[in-house]
Motif scaffolding. Sequence first.
Motif, PDB file in Angstrom:
ATOM      1  N   HIS A 296      -5.077   9.955  -0.804  1.00 37.77           N
ATOM      2  CA  HIS A 296      -5.296   8.771  -1.650  1.00 37.77           C
ATOM      3  C   HIS A 296      -4.563   7.569  -1.063  1.00 37.77           C
ATOM      4  CE1 HIS A 296      -5.937   6.354  -5.207  1.00 37.77           C
ATOM      5  NE2 HIS A 296      -4.638   6.177  -5.352  1.00 37.77           N
ATOM      6  N   THR A 297      -5.218   6.430  -1.108  1.00 38.11           N
ATOM      7  CA  THR A 297      -4.600   5.164  -0.709  1.00 38.11           C
ATOM      8  C   THR A 297      -4.622   4.249  -1.926  1.00 38.11           C
ATOM      9  OG1 THR A 297      -5.401   5.429   1.548  1.00 38.11           O
ATOM     10  CG2 THR A 297      -4.721   3.214   0.893  1.00 38.11           C
ATOM     11  N   HIS A 298      -3.449   3.778  -2.325  1.00 37.66           N
ATOM     12  CA  HIS A 298      -3.328   2.953  -3.529  1.00 37.66           C
ATOM     13  C   HIS A 298      -2.803   1.574  -3.132  1.00 37.66           C
ATOM     14  CE1 HIS A 298      -3.408   3.379  -7.974  1.00 37.66           C
ATOM     15  NE2 HIS A 298      -2.665   2.297  -7.905  1.00 37.66           N
TER      16      HIS A 298
ATOM     17  N   THR B  48       0.831  -1.195   0.000  1.00 39.00           N
ATOM     18  CA  THR B  48       0.000   0.000   0.000  1.00 39.00           C
ATOM     19  C   THR B  48       0.870   1.252   0.000  1.00 39.00           C
ATOM     20  OG1 THR B  48      -1.641  -1.205   1.289  1.00 39.00           O
ATOM     21  CG2 THR B  48      -1.881   1.181   1.208  1.00 39.00           C
TER      22      THR B  48
ATOM     23  N   ALA C  85       0.536   6.139  -7.569  1.00 36.33           N
ATOM     24  CA  ALA C  85      -0.375   6.700  -6.563  1.00 36.33           C
ATOM     25  C   ALA C  85      -0.571   8.197  -6.757  1.00 36.33           C
ATOM     26  CB  ALA C  85       0.154   6.398  -5.165  1.00 36.33           C
TER      27      ALA C  85
ATOM     28  N   PHE D 146      -3.261   9.801  -9.128  1.00 36.61           N
ATOM     29  CA  PHE D 146      -4.661   9.865  -8.729  1.00 36.61           C
ATOM     30  C   PHE D 146      -4.978  11.072  -7.856  1.00 36.61           C
ATOM     31  CE2 PHE D 146      -4.199   5.552 -10.076  1.00 36.61           C
ATOM     32  CZ  PHE D 146      -5.426   5.244 -10.626  1.00 36.61           C
TER      33      PHE D 146
END
Length: 103
Positions: A37-39, A24, A59, A62
């Motif tokens: 944002h969490t990718h 992550t 990431a 986005f």
Amino acid sequence: MTQEQLHGTVGVVGLGTMAIRVNTAIVYDRKDGRILHTHVFATIGSATPPTEKSMEQAALKFVTPQGGGHHNLAVLHHGEKPLKPHTAYRVDVATSRLVEVKT
């Protein structure tokens, strides 16, 4: 599907069971620790996981920063530790660690 459910193994039709690894990358504002944002990246079987640099680049695509540029943003690599579902987080900017937000 939660991140916790992604860890372990996955059945792939015609290929049997394969291991799955999850990494992550968390994009946050370095001034206040707010997460933007969490990718989540999933690597299946013997595939090579992405590098930290490539995860950061993906990431950041986005996130549309206010005021232009990504200079106030940072990326925290949370690794393979699952995030708790339905839990709010922020980044402690002094320690660069993920912390739960008490609501």
